[in-house]
Design an enzyme around this catalytic site. Structure first.
Site, PDB file in Angstrom:
ATOM      1  N   GLU A 115     -61.139   2.239  -6.633  1.00  0.00           N
ATOM      2  CA  GLU A 115     -61.150   0.773  -6.785  1.00  0.00           C
ATOM      3  C   GLU A 115     -59.893   0.264  -7.487  1.00  0.00           C
ATOM      4  O   GLU A 115     -59.881  -0.871  -7.981  1.00  0.00           O
ATOM      5  CB  GLU A 115     -62.409   0.311  -7.547  1.00  0.00           C
ATOM      6  CG  GLU A 115     -63.740   0.728  -6.948  1.00  0.00           C
ATOM      7  CD  GLU A 115     -64.052   0.066  -5.601  1.00  0.00           C
ATOM      8  OE1 GLU A 115     -63.226  -0.700  -5.082  1.00  0.00           O
ATOM      9  OE2 GLU A 115     -65.140   0.357  -5.070  1.00  0.00           O
ATOM     10  N   HIS A 139     -65.942  -2.061 -14.012  1.00  0.00           N
ATOM     11  CA  HIS A 139     -66.857  -2.125 -12.864  1.00  0.00           C
ATOM     12  C   HIS A 139     -67.975  -1.129 -13.099  1.00  0.00           C
ATOM     13  O   HIS A 139     -67.722   0.033 -13.420  1.00  0.00           O
ATOM     14  CB  HIS A 139     -66.099  -1.775 -11.581  1.00  0.00           C
ATOM     15  CG  HIS A 139     -66.999  -1.456 -10.422  1.00  0.00           C
ATOM     16  ND1 HIS A 139     -67.956  -2.339  -9.952  1.00  0.00           N
ATOM     17  CD2 HIS A 139     -67.114  -0.343  -9.650  1.00  0.00           C
ATOM     18  CE1 HIS A 139     -68.601  -1.781  -8.941  1.00  0.00           C
ATOM     19  NE2 HIS A 139     -68.111  -0.559  -8.752  1.00  0.00           N
ATOM     20  N   HIS A 141     -72.466  -0.162 -12.107  1.00  0.00           N
ATOM     21  CA  HIS A 141     -73.573  -0.358 -11.164  1.00  0.00           C
ATOM     22  C   HIS A 141     -74.842  -0.779 -11.917  1.00  0.00           C
ATOM     23  O   HIS A 141     -75.785  -0.010 -12.057  1.00  0.00           O
ATOM     24  CB  HIS A 141     -73.792   0.919 -10.348  1.00  0.00           C
ATOM     25  CG  HIS A 141     -72.642   1.276  -9.462  1.00  0.00           C
ATOM     26  ND1 HIS A 141     -72.591   2.432  -8.715  1.00  0.00           N
ATOM     27  CD2 HIS A 141     -71.481   0.616  -9.196  1.00  0.00           C
ATOM     28  CE1 HIS A 141     -71.446   2.464  -8.023  1.00  0.00           C
ATOM     29  NE2 HIS A 141     -70.757   1.375  -8.312  1.00  0.00           N
ATOM     30  N   GLU A 169     -78.258 -17.486 -24.869  1.00  0.00           N
ATOM     31  CA  GLU A 169     -76.948 -16.821 -24.986  1.00  0.00           C
ATOM     32  C   GLU A 169     -76.122 -16.891 -23.712  1.00  0.00           C
ATOM     33  O   GLU A 169     -74.899 -16.895 -23.776  1.00  0.00           O
ATOM     34  CB  GLU A 169     -77.145 -15.320 -25.284  1.00  0.00           C
ATOM     35  CG  GLU A 169     -76.992 -14.915 -26.708  1.00  0.00           C
ATOM     36  CD  GLU A 169     -78.251 -15.237 -27.490  1.00  0.00           C
ATOM     37  OE1 GLU A 169     -79.243 -15.680 -26.867  1.00  0.00           O
ATOM     38  OE2 GLU A 169     -78.221 -15.079 -28.711  1.00  0.00           O
ATOM     39  N   HIS A 210     -74.021  -3.819  -4.701  1.00  0.00           N
ATOM     40  CA  HIS A 210     -73.115  -2.774  -5.173  1.00  0.00           C
ATOM     41  C   HIS A 210     -73.001  -2.722  -6.704  1.00  0.00           C
ATOM     42  O   HIS A 210     -73.285  -1.700  -7.309  1.00  0.00           O
ATOM     43  CB  HIS A 210     -71.720  -2.970  -4.534  1.00  0.00           C
ATOM     44  CG  HIS A 210     -70.730  -1.917  -4.918  1.00  0.00           C
ATOM     45  ND1 HIS A 210     -69.753  -1.443  -4.093  1.00  0.00           N
ATOM     46  CD2 HIS A 210     -70.544  -1.245  -6.082  1.00  0.00           C
ATOM     47  CE1 HIS A 210     -69.041  -0.521  -4.707  1.00  0.00           C
ATOM     48  NE2 HIS A 210     -69.492  -0.384  -5.926  1.00  0.00           N
TER      49      HIS A 210
HETATM   50  P1  13P Z   1     -64.535   5.997  -7.950  1.00  0.00           P
HETATM   51  O1  13P Z   1     -65.221   7.320  -8.243  1.00  0.00           O
HETATM   52  O2  13P Z   1     -63.414   6.148  -6.968  1.00  0.00           O
HETATM   53  O3  13P Z   1     -64.109   5.334  -9.237  1.00  0.00           O
HETATM   54  O4  13P Z   1     -65.591   5.057  -7.240  1.00  0.00           O
HETATM   55  C1  13P Z   1     -66.805   4.736  -7.849  1.00  0.00           C
HETATM   56  C2  13P Z   1     -67.298   3.398  -7.455  1.00  0.00           C
HETATM   57  O5  13P Z   1     -68.080   2.809  -8.176  1.00  0.00           O
HETATM   58  C3  13P Z   1     -66.815   2.774  -6.198  1.00  0.00           C
HETATM   59  O6  13P Z   1     -67.139   1.428  -6.164  1.00  0.00           O
HETATM   60 ZN    ZN Z   2     -68.874   0.899  -7.458  1.00  0.00          ZN
END
Ligand code: 13P
Ligand code: ZN
Length: 271
Positions: A115, A139, A141, A169, A210
């Site tokens: 990413e 980033h 999940h 908040e 995602h």
């Molecule tokens: P990477 O292992 O390349 O960082 O990818 C993980 C991910 O969350 C892709 O969106």
């Molecule tokens: Zn990801």
């Protein structure tokens, strides 16, 4: 000075463990980058070794000369703290802004996250929008924010309003709301451009089905922002599962909250 004790490295390892503990970093899910100025890197210059030069997909003159500590692709978050030298790397954007060189880390042959386009383009956007203050892009999940992207309409105003209503908040911490992207192929330049476009206006961008991208001036601020939005998402799902809202914070009350805490709500959410 030992680079492993540098604040950017200890921040990265500490937060990686917390992300794993939260359940947001399954397998290699998620990635982090921290912008480091040449001045901040000075005490650690002896630890750097200029390696492989890689051409960027296009020139990023706004980042020329900057360093970035970046998680490696395929790296498991639960392993980052115990093996930072293998899991992490530092890239230096060369003075022309057209290439980068790996100058530290990825000791077993790794490379930056897939990413990287979304990270670097978000840094360009946030560096400009914040007058150079924002240095972290994260980033991850986040379980409940991802779940919400299946049940709410994918528009900024709806998702932002729903999250703001969950607790006082939220509006105070993210008055600029949460940008929303429909599902897109991960790891590509296109999703990078779209994310950066939303980052011009928001510190948070939800990638539907995602995960979340957050940006801010330091790791604690970004982590706090994401965990607050994620907690609001969790509560919203619980409220939905319990049959829906019977009452909520009203538009007038949200406006009063913004006024009292001296924040400007994102246009289009309360109007
Ligand atoms: P990477 O292992 O390349 O960082 O990818 C993980 C991910 O969350 C892709 O969106
Ligand atoms: Zn990801």
């Amino acid at each position: 000075m030992d680079i492993l004790k540098a604040p950017f490295l200890t921040d990265m390892t500490r937060v990686s463990e917390q992300i794993y503990a939260k359940g947001w970093g399954e397998a290699n899910g998620g990635n982090i980058s921290i912008r480091i100025t040449p001045k901040e890197m000075l005490p650690f210059e002896k630890s750097l070794c200029v390696g492989q030069e890689v051409t960027l997909p296009f020139a990023m003159p706004d980042l020329a000369g900057d360093y970035f500590l970046v998680t490696g692709t395929g790296v498991f978050f639960r392993n980052i703290a115990s093996s930072p030298l293998e899991s992490l790397g530092i890239v230096h954007i060369n003075p022309n802004g057209e290439t980068y060189s790996v100058v530290w880390g990825y000791s077993t042959g790794g490379r930056p996250t897939s990413e990287l386009p979304s990270h670097l383009l978000s840094h360009v956007a946030r560096k400009k929008a914040s007058g150079g203050q924002d240095t972290v892009v994260l980033h991850t999940h986040t379980t409940n924010l991802i779940a919400l992207s299946f049940v709410l309409p994918l528009d900024m105003a709806t998702v932002t309003r729903e999250l703001w209503e969950m607790m006082s908040e939220c509006l105070v911490l993210f008055p600029d709301g949460i940008g929303i992207l429909d599902w897109m192929l991960p790891g590509q330049l296109d999703i990078g451009h779209e994310t950066a476009r939303l980052m011009e206006k928001h510190h948070l961008v939800l990638w539907a089905h995602h995960g979340i991208f957050g940006a801010g001036k330091n790791m604690d601020q970004v982590f706090g922002l994401i965990e607050t939005a994620e907690k609001a998402a969790e509560m919203l799902l619980k409220v939905m599962a319990a049959g829906g809202k019977q009452q909520a914070i009203s538009t007038e009350q949200l406006k009063a909250l913004a006024k009292t805490f001296n924040v400007t709500p994102q246009t289009g959410v309360l109007d």
